[in-house]
Design an enzyme around this catalytic site. Sequence first.
Site: not given
Length: 884
Positions: A268-270, A272, A305, A308
Amino acid sequence: MDKSTPQAIHLKDYAPPPYLIDTVDLAFDLGEDVTRVRSRLAIRANPDAASPAGALVLDGQDMRLVSVALDGRTLDPSEYSVGPESLTIPGPPEAFSLEVVTELKPQENTSLSGLYRTSGNFCTQCEAEGFRKITYFLDRPDVMARYRTTITADALKYPVMLSNGNLVASSKMEGDGRHTVTWEDPFAKPSYLFALVAGVLVHVEDSYVTRSGRTVTLRIYVEPGNQDKCGHAMASLKKSMAWDEEVFGLEYDLDIFMIVAVGDFNMGAMENKGLNVFNTKYVLAKPETATDTDFLGVEAVVAHEYFHNWTGNRVTCRDWFQLSLKEGLTVFRDQEFSSDMHSRPVKRIADVQRLRAAQFPEDSGPMAHPVRPDSYIEINNFYTTTVYEKGAEVVRMIHTLLGADGFRKGMDLYFERHDGQAVTCDDFVAAMEDAAGKDLGQFRRWYSQAGTPELAVTGEYDAAARTYRLTVRQSCPPTPGQPTKLPFHIPLALGLLDPSGADIPLRLAGEPGPAGTSRVLDVTGPEQVFEFVDVPRQPVPSLLRGFSAPVKLRAPYTDDDLTFLMAHDGDAFNRWEAGQTLATRLLLDLVADRAENRPLELSPGFIDAFSRILKDPDLDPAFAAQALTLPSEGYLGQQMPVIDVDGIHEVRTFARRAIAGRLRDDLLATYRAMGGNEPFSIDAAAIGRRALKNLALGYLMALEDAEAVELCVGQFHNAQAMTDVIAALGLLADTRLPQRESALRRFYDLWKDEPLVVDKWFSIQAMSERPETLDEVAALLAHPAFEIRNPNKVYALIGGFAGGNPVRFHDAGGGGYRFLADQVLALNRLNPQVASRMVKMFARWRKYDPRRQSLMRAELERIVATPGLSRDVFEIASKSLEAS
Ligand code: TRP
Ligand code: ZN
């Protein structure tokens, strides 16, 4: 070591890294043919290592090593050794600098892990172990370093060049048309949070002022032409930032937050640091192209995200066995955020449905593993619904046991203790325990024991003594490697309803007085009795309110009890749950009737209960839509010892027709009442009205009479919102009507330039119940819009068929199985992560009849026997064949 059988890695073998890396200075020279990476590392022996440092072994794969220099001196190849997955320098000094130059070919990287190309741009994905495909490194999350990244590339082809942190320099080179930028990230981070993006991108910009008054620049980068689809993601980001400040006191910590949307992405997404990379599916949305589900998905993933940044980045994982430390906690946080933005019960129901549809099967199959796994062959296989969604349930149970205030104190202590560290699930639980002063010793078993516990509850009312005795028994089935289990600490939320439907004040024997009408019992033993006193009349218990634990509840409710709870339970989740339990019971009885060739008849009482929901003017339409949805074919299958695929499909279809036939006028009235021509809005109320309208249309189309078809075709042609267009097209796709083909053709012609909309077109065809679907899906593989290298296309067409179309995938001829195995083998060479997600669809083969079992087993055996199998596919296929 035998290279053909990959080896497992075990949690019990964890040891701190022998060396630490304090700073990383990277220089990328991005080229069409070759990309060169120069990495300068400040390395020192780890004072906390178990044994003297010894040789330095760096991870690395799929690269060409150009040179190695230690403290400025280029090493002779005899002074180091290079293996297929490592670079070893024997006996380096205590502290030193290491400069490594590598060359990569990102244009040939189809795994979408490491540095790769997407739509002509450069992009990275480093979680979990992709950084080692960029340069040699101690590629593990407990090695945290500060990064400085310089990127040089052609200025015309790659005008935008991004990395983590703040932009500290940029310059144009004289003469050769290239330019250079330098980014610096002030926060130490593990390598999996590194990111680089370069290419032709445009951005939309906004800003956010934090609670302490700092202004943060917010940017969403997309391919040109997509700027008009970023508004919802940007609004979601700002809401997430405000929510995390308000609920957890957590502020963003850099001056800029960037999101880049790319079309080729495995997940889905990251998250970073400072540079989230997203699958376009979770960024791009406007009413004409995105459904309500898409809008909610964008909001949830943007939040996930963003959250996170604290739960994952500032405090990260010691090792990959601790993955749920960040994922379970962050899913819990995004679920809470969505609940606060929309309707709490509606969100809870959706989350529990998802847990039951995906996690419960995983937990009872060959890939069952604890929230904190003990071992893995390929870590990419453990980004599972158990680690994510069950992990979130475990955090939710802590929240339930500690209360909102206790939980917040625990979070504060967790950050106070561990900011800047790489820690374990146990560290998280310890912070919760210490802050709230509650013993979570037994509770920790939720992290180490796999399997879905069963909770059997019976009640006994004593009219003379006015007591109600609740007997609670727990058990947990064996899972691979765990034949027996110890009892869990289960928070059991409940209430008792009197005959009028009101909650009775709850007082346990021995207590001075009642303490509320809904409370949480601590179930800790294999069998426990709870005695309630002052109970004036025989109550109906409302058990596991809000789904207070991820368990299977068994309680001897009569159909009348369930109908009563459906109408009266003060807990909205349990009102829904009672209806689902009743529907499941009735449908499974019908499956048995069909198997015995008895005539099918749906209980009139059940239809009446449906009718009351449909006609209740006070019900939230979103909730009504959930309550009027029959349990899925997958969920019904899970309740059977041997899944009767055809029986379930036929009976569920029969029940839908029976309901539609009896309630036709009410359904038409609901359709009209919900279908007002108000302008599009994405608030919870509008989403709910569209959901209920399309639910009504779905039932009406089960009859396929002229009026229903006219409504459906009319909606397809005239609706403005994609939610309504897709609902109508999906219904037409299941029919043999002449309008089916013209609608599919028109939809494609309209949307062929919008890849995310074309994905919907693929998945609608893949999920059609018509017998010709397999042939059509196979033919669509050759459609010009299909691209096997693009994960979204694979998930839509191949995943839609194998995962979303039980009757056709499990066709007794075995053609569906052969098709999936062929695709797994094709994907194995291109993208092991995607191949592995597809091969998981075979994992539950033992749940079917002997004929289907042998067909599926044959395909798994064919896969395992194929040379050149990735670790990813090997692990799933071999474990599927192994366990029983
Ligand atoms: N950490 C990501 C999340 O937010 C998951 C993820 C994205 C991922 N891309 C990945 C995991 C690639 C493994 C491989 O949940
Ligand atoms: Zn995550």
